[in-house]
Write an enzyme that holds these catalytic residues in place. Structure first.
Site, PDB file in Angstrom:
ATOM      1  N   LYS A 183       0.835  -1.204   0.000  1.00  0.00           N
ATOM      2  CA  LYS A 183       0.000   0.000   0.000  1.00  0.00           C
ATOM      3  C   LYS A 183       0.868   1.252   0.000  1.00  0.00           C
ATOM      4  O   LYS A 183       0.545   2.238  -0.670  1.00  0.00           O
ATOM      5  CB  LYS A 183      -0.882  -0.048   1.256  1.00  0.00           C
ATOM      6  CG  LYS A 183      -1.933   1.012   1.359  1.00  0.00           C
ATOM      7  CD  LYS A 183      -3.083   0.540   2.252  1.00  0.00           C
ATOM      8  CE  LYS A 183      -2.638  -0.079   3.565  1.00  0.00           C
ATOM      9  NZ  LYS A 183      -2.322   0.895   4.606  1.00  0.00           N
ATOM     10  N   ARG A 240      23.301   9.275  19.482  1.00  0.00           N
ATOM     11  CA  ARG A 240      23.614   9.852  20.792  1.00  0.00           C
ATOM     12  C   ARG A 240      25.111   9.914  21.046  1.00  0.00           C
ATOM     13  O   ARG A 240      25.586  10.661  21.857  1.00  0.00           O
ATOM     14  CB  ARG A 240      23.048   8.968  21.915  1.00  0.00           C
ATOM     15  CG  ARG A 240      21.573   9.030  22.083  1.00  0.00           C
ATOM     16  CD  ARG A 240      21.126   8.204  23.285  1.00  0.00           C
ATOM     17  NE  ARG A 240      19.776   7.735  23.057  1.00  0.00           N
ATOM     18  CZ  ARG A 240      18.695   8.492  23.144  1.00  0.00           C
ATOM     19  NH1 ARG A 240      18.812   9.755  23.482  1.00  0.00           N
ATOM     20  NH2 ARG A 240      17.510   7.994  22.891  1.00  0.00           N
ATOM     21  N   HIS A 273      23.244   9.653   8.165  1.00  0.00           N
ATOM     22  CA  HIS A 273      22.626   8.590   7.363  1.00  0.00           C
ATOM     23  C   HIS A 273      22.402   9.052   5.919  1.00  0.00           C
ATOM     24  O   HIS A 273      21.315   9.533   5.592  1.00  0.00           O
ATOM     25  CB  HIS A 273      21.279   8.200   7.966  1.00  0.00           C
ATOM     26  CG  HIS A 273      21.393   7.495   9.267  1.00  0.00           C
ATOM     27  ND1 HIS A 273      21.472   6.121   9.362  1.00  0.00           N
ATOM     28  CD2 HIS A 273      21.470   7.960  10.530  1.00  0.00           C
ATOM     29  CE1 HIS A 273      21.580   5.775  10.631  1.00  0.00           C
ATOM     30  NE2 HIS A 273      21.577   6.878  11.369  1.00  0.00           N
ATOM     31  N   GLU A 282      21.787   7.390   3.417  1.00  0.00           N
ATOM     32  CA  GLU A 282      20.779   6.586   2.704  1.00  0.00           C
ATOM     33  C   GLU A 282      19.436   7.298   2.608  1.00  0.00           C
ATOM     34  O   GLU A 282      18.665   7.056   1.682  1.00  0.00           O
ATOM     35  CB  GLU A 282      20.622   5.202   3.357  1.00  0.00           C
ATOM     36  CG  GLU A 282      20.009   5.150   4.750  1.00  0.00           C
ATOM     37  CD  GLU A 282      21.012   5.321   5.893  1.00  0.00           C
ATOM     38  OE1 GLU A 282      22.099   5.896   5.666  1.00  0.00           O
ATOM     39  OE2 GLU A 282      20.706   4.893   7.022  1.00  0.00           O
ATOM     40  N   GLN A 296     -14.631  -7.430  -2.021  1.00  0.00           N
ATOM     41  CA  GLN A 296     -16.004  -6.895  -1.991  1.00  0.00           C
ATOM     42  C   GLN A 296     -16.408  -6.529  -0.572  1.00  0.00           C
ATOM     43  O   GLN A 296     -16.986  -5.467  -0.318  1.00  0.00           O
ATOM     44  CB  GLN A 296     -16.999  -7.934  -2.530  1.00  0.00           C
ATOM     45  CG  GLN A 296     -16.877  -8.230  -4.010  1.00  0.00           C
ATOM     46  CD  GLN A 296     -17.827  -9.359  -4.400  1.00  0.00           C
ATOM     47  OE1 GLN A 296     -18.938  -9.459  -3.908  1.00  0.00           O
ATOM     48  NE2 GLN A 296     -17.362 -10.234  -5.278  1.00  0.00           N
ATOM     49  N   ILE A 304     -10.293  -2.572  14.314  1.00  0.00           N
ATOM     50  CA  ILE A 304     -10.808  -1.589  15.263  1.00  0.00           C
ATOM     51  C   ILE A 304      -9.903  -0.342  15.369  1.00  0.00           C
ATOM     52  O   ILE A 304     -10.389   0.772  15.569  1.00  0.00           O
ATOM     53  CB  ILE A 304     -11.011  -2.287  16.637  1.00  0.00           C
ATOM     54  CG1 ILE A 304     -11.880  -1.448  17.554  1.00  0.00           C
ATOM     55  CG2 ILE A 304      -9.706  -2.637  17.293  1.00  0.00           C
ATOM     56  CD1 ILE A 304     -12.417  -2.232  18.734  1.00  0.00           C
ATOM     57  N   CYS A 309      26.642   5.728  10.421  1.00  0.00           N
ATOM     58  CA  CYS A 309      26.354   5.970  11.825  1.00  0.00           C
ATOM     59  C   CYS A 309      27.084   4.959  12.701  1.00  0.00           C
ATOM     60  O   CYS A 309      28.288   5.067  12.867  1.00  0.00           O
ATOM     61  CB  CYS A 309      24.847   5.989  12.057  1.00  0.00           C
ATOM     62  SG  CYS A 309      24.413   6.960  13.493  1.00  0.00           S
TER      63      CYS A 309
END
Ligand code: GLN
Length: 553
Positions: A21, A467, A512, A514, A197, A153, A386
């Site tokens: 999706k 960090r 990073h 990427e 459906q 839900i 990193c």
């Protein structure tokens, strides 16, 4: 004030999760961008966690960091790679954030003693957040993807919010796309439409019609099945989109465009007619399809969560983009760092290059250090991201400088040689979640360094999430031993890039890269890694043919 001109496309999923999706939403975004629409995307995650920053990658996959420093869902990585627009903090929110805001407001007395409820308070807060994203990104069309599946839900309040938003902005300013699985039954050889459906029907029961139905299957979908879906789901036939599983996800926008989906969206949202310009994108797709896989490069990604490739999706996409820029395909060898610890670096035998991505916690760290040793000694190109940069530094300090106890304070808080230590700004931070050094910071590159050559410029901005940092007390010694400081913050305080002097390409970045790679615009540090491999291979081939001809001659 919400921008009245923004139009919304709600994307929901049916039957099962992990349907692609996110990729479908990203591809719709690219289709719209190709038609000159200013597009942006929001992902809603209906879970109670505030953000994925503190979630286990096995639960959640990669944590994608936006330029403005939000720790977000990995789908945002797909969005940025497809639409090539920077997303913002508002581009991803969760049920947890919605409740957090409401509870904080309630404690401050904002509701003047009234009962705080799902409707209207939760739904209003959801609408406020969607509109805030529209406002911030100035989108003409905002795609809003709801995680999870219809019928769950967790999603109910969000669907109610979509319905209300639809009434509020006007019906022709919103539309709804439903992505649903067509299960296949081996016994009858059929693709089943019934679950889709039901899912469309369920969505309708929330007051949301389906304007586009994307039918997902892992085999071809016949016209008969598509006709049936149109009839039973009450969706226009040209808006029923067959979407077979594809190896090349970047092909999806081109497919959606070629089946005429723009017309469906344009008419529904009353957008002005515009020409399509997916030419460059289509060329890239074509180049991916034409790759000759017999000379694929093999790149190892050595990490802790390699069983779930999604945990490093931006890393593997960045490697592929860099290889594509050199017209090469790439095979990723997923190597478990803990396995390297047990079985040794033989697990890397034969790979052309290695990437050690980011990570937290000491599990597998020694395997990553062994990987770095192997790359340094064998002159195999290495890119550390990193934690991968910190590992490169630890390895170098231990084996080149001879500090065999060198470590990061993250893994050994009492180490005598903390070549990586907690950043000063982090020393008073005790809470988790959004508290690291996050997002864009500038980095000044050192003249004459590999990184400077790779970028072709003197200063860059890159995304961070850490960090710990390189300990400046060791800067002199390490530099003298051959570890070049190739990039720092402009004030020279934090080391951002290190590289080996005596190696074809052994580079580590505290940030990073990427996250800024795009399928059609490879990131310089990844490009340089691939170029080093191609150069190395050419040199080996030349040497072999020279020995060959010497022997023959
Ligand atoms: N754990 C290391 C740090 O916090 C590296 C973080 C990362 O790889 N993203 O500095």
């Amino acid at each position: 004030m919400p921008p009245r001109q923004t139009k919304y496309i709600f994307v929901t999923g049916g039957v099962v999760s992990s349907l692609g999706k996110g990729v479908t939403t990203a591809a719709l975004g690219r289709l719209l961008k190709g038609r000159g629409v200013k597009v942006s995307i929001v992902k809603i995650d209906p879970y109670i966690n505030v953000d994925p920053g503190t979630m286990n990658p096995y639960e959640h996959g990669e944590v994608f960091v936006t330029a403005d420093g939000a720790e977000t869902d990995q789908d945002l990585g797909h969005y940025e790679r497809f639409i090539d627009e920077e997303l913002v903090r508002e581009s991803n929110f969760t049920t947890g954030q919605v409740y957090q805001t409401l509870i904080e407001r309630e404690r401050k007395g904002d509701f003047l003693g009234k009962t705080v409820e799902e409707v209207p308070h939760v739904t209003d807060e959801i609408i406020r957040r969607v509109e805030a994203a529209a406002e911030k990104t100035k989108a003409e069309v905002l795609l809003v993807e709801l995680g999870s599946t219809i019928g769950d839900i967790k999603g109910m309040a969000f669907l109610e919010a979509f319905r209300q938003l639809r009434n509020r902005v006007g019906r022709h300013k919103t539309m709804s796309v439903h992505v649903s699985l067509l299960p296949h039954l081996g016994t009858t050889g059929e693709l089943k439409t019934r679950p889709a459906q039901y899912s469309v029907k369920e969505l309708r029961s929330y007051g949301l019609p389906t304007h586009i139905l994307v039918a997902r299957a892992d085999r071809p979908i016949s016209d008969e099945v598509l006709d049936k879906l149109a009839a039973t789901c009450d969706v226009d036939r040209q808006a029923v989109v067959p979407m077979m599983t594809t190896k090349n996800i970047y092909d999806v926008p081109v497919r959606l465009e070629s089946i005429g989906l723009w017309k469906v969206i344009q008419e529904r949202l009353e957008l002005p007619e515009r020409d399509s310009d997916l030419r460059e994108w289509a060329k890239m797709v074509d180049r991916i399809e034409r790759l000759k896989h017999e000379d694929d490069l093999e790149v190892a990604i050595v990490g802790k969560y390699v069983e779930l490739n999604d945990a490093y999706i931006s890393v593997s996409e960045a490697v592929k983009a860099a290889a594509l820029a050199e017209d090469r395909g790439v095979k990723i060898r997923w190597v478990n760092a803990e396995a390297v610890e047990k079985e040794g670096p033989r697990l890397l035998d034969g790979v052309d290059a290695v990437v050690v991505p980011g990570g937290f916690g000491d599990r597998g760290v020694e395997g990553k250090v062994m990987t770095a040793t192997w790359c340094r000694e064998n002159k195999v190109p290495y890119l550390g991201l990193c934690l991968g940069m910190q590992v490169l530094t630890i390895e170098f300090a231990r084996h080149v400088l001879g500090d065999d106890k060198a470590h990061s304070e993250e893994f050994d808080s009492s180490t005598k040689h903390p070549v990586i230590h907690l950043m000063e700004a982090q020393q008073s931070v005790y809470t988790k979640g959004g508290t690291m050094r996050l997002g864009d910071f500038p980095c000044k590159l050192t003249d004459g360094s590999l990184a400077r050559t790779a970028y072709g410029t003197g200063e860059v901005t890159e995304r961070h999430r850490h960090r710990y940092e390189f300990n400046n007390e060791y800067r002199e010694q390490l530099a003298q031993a051959g570890l070049r400081i190739a990039g720092t913050t402009p004030d020279d305080v934090l080391v951002e890039i290190v590289e080996l002097k005596d190696h074809p390409y052994m580079v580590g970045s505290q940030f990073h890269p990427e996250f800024k790679s795009r399928p059609d615009r490879a990131h310089p540090l990844f490009s340089e890694l691939v170029k080093a491999v191609v150069g190395r291979k050419a040199a080996t081939n030349e040497a072999t043919s020279r020995t060959g001809s010497a022997r023959n001659g």
